[in-house]
Design an enzyme around this catalytic site. Structure first.
Site, PDB file in Angstrom:
ATOM      1  N   LYS A 154      38.029  45.089  26.255  1.00 17.40           N
ATOM      2  CA  LYS A 154      39.430  45.335  25.988  1.00 17.40           C
ATOM      3  C   LYS A 154      39.556  45.442  24.579  1.00 17.40           C
ATOM      4  O   LYS A 154      38.720  44.995  23.683  1.00 17.40           O
ATOM      5  CB  LYS A 154      40.176  44.346  26.502  1.00 17.40           C
ATOM      6  CG  LYS A 154      39.960  42.753  25.846  1.00 17.40           C
ATOM      7  CD  LYS A 154      40.810  41.743  26.036  1.00 17.40           C
ATOM      8  CE  LYS A 154      40.943  40.669  24.817  1.00 17.40           C
ATOM      9  NZ  LYS A 154      41.730  39.552  24.981  1.00 17.40           N
ATOM     10  N   HIS A 246      43.928  39.248  30.899  1.00 16.11           N
ATOM     11  CA  HIS A 246      43.392  38.002  31.600  1.00 16.11           C
ATOM     12  C   HIS A 246      44.169  37.422  32.717  1.00 16.11           C
ATOM     13  O   HIS A 246      44.197  36.980  33.898  1.00 16.11           O
ATOM     14  CB  HIS A 246      43.244  36.975  30.435  1.00 16.11           C
ATOM     15  CG  HIS A 246      42.050  37.625  29.613  1.00 16.11           C
ATOM     16  ND1 HIS A 246      41.257  38.155  29.733  1.00 16.11           N
ATOM     17  CD2 HIS A 246      42.291  37.261  28.315  1.00 16.11           C
ATOM     18  CE1 HIS A 246      40.345  38.521  28.598  1.00 16.11           C
ATOM     19  NE2 HIS A 246      41.187  38.141  27.645  1.00 16.11           N
TER      20      HIS A 246
END
Lengths: 487, 487
Positions: A154, A246
């Site tokens: 990410k 997340h």
């Protein structure tokens, strides 16, 4: 301990091999996965970067990284960090350099008798990803005698449009079945366990719907501030850095329907269905915050705008709380309350499922006074489950007290492996279950795309607190309360 | 600690005051309930029996009983056991003697300024109960200036006919609202808690039916043999001594519908409804056993027929296992498996609720291989709850292991008060909730009446084992397994 069966011989190529992620996370995890007898002759590592290093100098860095990670010195470590660890300086940039990299790869494979299975792990900034993927393709490195896998970290884009563009660049070179996007939360033991926990326990899955659940909270609280990451963070903020990936991934695992089978795409199909059922939050579903100066553990700490590399008038959020609606048959009407922030009073990642209260009470007070049963899944630290229930305290007639039963991984199993070990072993085995698919990334960005454009006000909160007081409103508006950390 | 508020001044009269129950249970419990400042001037005790004792001699026995029960000597104990403890020799038998008892009662009440609230606690054998009640009535002692309560201990009859006859004798003298039948299991903390636990926790009550529960087990296992009770036990056996009362009472609390209110009769109405829905067990629903010689904790122990006072050809059961059907909307199809026995390998009273297995498994094996979630309510010893659930063990992908969460009263609250303290305090307060009503007794006998007449074969089992092997059949016939004690 992670499972290592089914990992074939392969070359693990890391682009960006002199960077922080490599030093702190990948090298220790690679060592733990591949240093034992079963794999040490099967896996070779090639670090790639611009720095003028040779194998020996790189191996010295590898040893330093393992020492910093607490790996004890010894024969096993020496053998691993010398025999099959190599470095290649990527020069010149562009196609010529990548063709030279290809030569080096083939030479190493030949020297170690590897069959041409390759992993390209891009441990580089977002801005360098698309170029690297294109050059890999231009140099013909997207095809090999065996498999070729591309690994991305990410952020997967900055918003929906840039994520779509990035995915197009990737798919021009690699099919999605060879792409592994890492969200390291998915490698955490309690997160992996969510699917077993839900679908092997009728006790919980029978209650896992709008008829029995009142609200779901997902909290990722950090005590750290922005630390060394101001340059990145000023362009990101909490929603991009934590919530879109997340917290949203945790949401999908909590909310998904049972997949028809346990293969990676059946599971990821169900996750995408959840994401597509999430309504875009509106202004009053969101509270943003930014930490000001405060006190943590008795020490004064700076506010975000005073941190090195942060603009003194920055309006970047370091805290976000959201109230999300999953508009499907299972969840409609059950608020999903998400929050994440830096410089909060405690470090804790947890999922709190609050069940409905009993419809009537013949005990003390009104039904609203009854405390709901809650299931708390603690992702970190001290991984485990807590279940609260009401009990009659001894010596009293028909009164209630809240007590809890708990399970802690540490008590049952001892220390857990780092999430990266799990993810690297899965990657080397070719199991995409715990990796994020392109359409998941895009569907998750879609939820937050309006929020990216029309930013709500950012409330300042003192470092070391629970975040901005305004966040309370989100919970109370749906008759819920944010959890407080287990005492 | 039990709750003592709401207990008015009263005289506690025990008939059979020189017996074993008084010495072992009632005196220590009475002391703990009434010896502190709040009640010590309000409650007087009058022991009644045939033995020629005076107050001083009786007080000596009281002191001995408290010492045996571990009550420390001291001012508090001396003050309680002297000031307000009296003895009356019941002579001659019959009405004249009871009239003299009435005189003594009034004299004691006058001396201590008590308003005429009286409890008659019959700590006498079943054969003496009807006579004692009749004489109390004939002497006019069933009426007093304040309340008059009659307390009975089990057995409440020997079968349905004798229980009905006993109830008729009692109701000729006392209305049911003044009758307190003691089943001391109802005073145990985890049993009292069942109502709160069920109706204050949606987590459990939402699953408390035939759609979610596979089977319910109730086990009362003893390590003791018949000990000094052969004379009684030869006329009783396990079904009369344990199953008809204790185990059946536990069944009612597990199975009952929520009462509309929490008053004693609303609760007992629901318990009776359960009993009336229980089908009479047929021959193949029952396994009886009798312990033979065996080894316990490394020591040889005698078989039942070798015990003092037991016929050498006795066919009295010391073990019973039953498969019961509760034929109502909530429970039809859910087997209730009851078992109780003497000289078993461990001492444990527990209720085990096994939930249904998941309808499909995509983990290892077939759905039948999945272990069901279970909730174990431990009544004694080490009171508490255990909840088993399936978990993915770290380092494995999508496998399962059974783990448990637990709650133990001892950890949360320290040692618990004896059940008799709770029951005596409730009795003195006038709360009938935890006492067994006449129609409950009769409905419980009705379940077992056919079994009393047509007795199945009695299988011998070795002392120190789990009971007769034939009991396995009852569980396996419904796809269940008897629980093993928590390790």
């Amino acid at each position: 301990m992670v499972q290592r069966t089914g990992i074939p011989p392969q070359l693990f190529v890391v682009l960006g091999a002199t960077g922080d992620l490599m030093q702190r996370k990948l090298l220790p995890a690679l060592f733990h996965v591949s240093a034992d007898e079963m794999l040490r002759d099967k896996v070779a590592l090639l670090g790639v970067a611009r720095s003028p290093l040779d194998d020996a100098a790189f191996r010295g860095r590898v040893q330093a990284s393992l020492t910093a990670a607490g790996v004890p010195e010894g024969d096993r470590r020496r053998a691993w960090a010398s025999g099959r660890v190599h470095y290649h300086r990527l020069t010149p940039p562009g196609e010529v350099g990548y063709r030279a990299l290809g030569e080096r790869i083939r030479a190493i494979e030949s020297a170690h008798g590897l069959p041409g299975n390759r992993i390209f792990y891009l441990a580089v900034p977002l801005s360098a990803v698309a170029d690297a993927v294109r050059e890999i393709g231009a140099a013909g490195l997207n095809r090999a005698p065996g498999f070729t896998r591309l690994v991305l970290e990410k952020p997967f884009g900055q918003d929906l449009a840039s994520a779509e563009e990035l995915n197009r660049s990737i798919h021009a070179v690699f099919p999605e079945s060879d792409v592994y996007r890492i969200d390291h939360y998915l490698g955490k033991e309690t997160v992996q366990n969510l699917i077993v926990f839900r679908f092997a326990n009728t006790l919980f899955e029978s209650l896992w719907d709008r008829d029995h659940i009142d609200s779901v909270e997902i909290t990722v609280a950090e005590q750290l501030g922005v630390e060394e990451r101001a340059a990145y963070y000023e362009g990101a903020g909490t929603v991009r850095d934590m919530v879109q990936n997340h917290l949203t991934q945790l949401l999908t695992l909590v909310a998904m329907e049972p997949p028809s089978r346990l293969d990676p795409d059946s599971i990821r199909n169900e996750k995408v269905k959840v994401l597509r059922a999430v309504r875009r939050p509106e202004a009053d579903d969101i509270v943003l915050g930014q930490y000001g100066p405060g006190t943590m553990d008795g020490t004064r700490v700076r506010g975000y705008r005073e941190e090195d590399g942060v603009a003194t008038n920055s309006s970047v959020e370091t805290y976000a709380a959201l109230r999300l609606t999953v508009a499907n048959w299972r969840w409609m009407g059950v608020p999903f309350l998400l929050r994440s922030g830096k410089r909060l009073s405690s470090k804790s990642t947890r999922i709190v499922v609050s069940f409905r209260r009993p419809p009537v009470t013949f005990f003390t007070g009104e039904p609203e006074d009854l405390r709901p049963n809650t299931l708390t899944i603690t992702v970190q630290p001290d991984e485990g489950f807590d279940l609260t229930f009401e009990l009659k305290p001894p010596g009293h007639r028909l009164e209630m007290q809240t007590h809890r039963m708990h399970f802690r991984y540490g008590e049952a199993f001892g220390p857990l492996a780092d999430a990266y070990q799990t993810l690297l072993a899965d990657l080397m085995r070719g199991d995409q279950t715990l990796f994020v698919r392109a359409d998941e990334v895009e569907a998750a960005w879609e939820i937050y795309s309006a929020l990216m454009e029309h930013r709500p006000e950012v409330h300042v909160y003192a470092a070391g607190t629970e975040g901005p007081a305004e966040a309370e409103r989100l919970a109370t508006s749906v008759g819920a309360r944010w959890s407080i950390e287990r005492p």
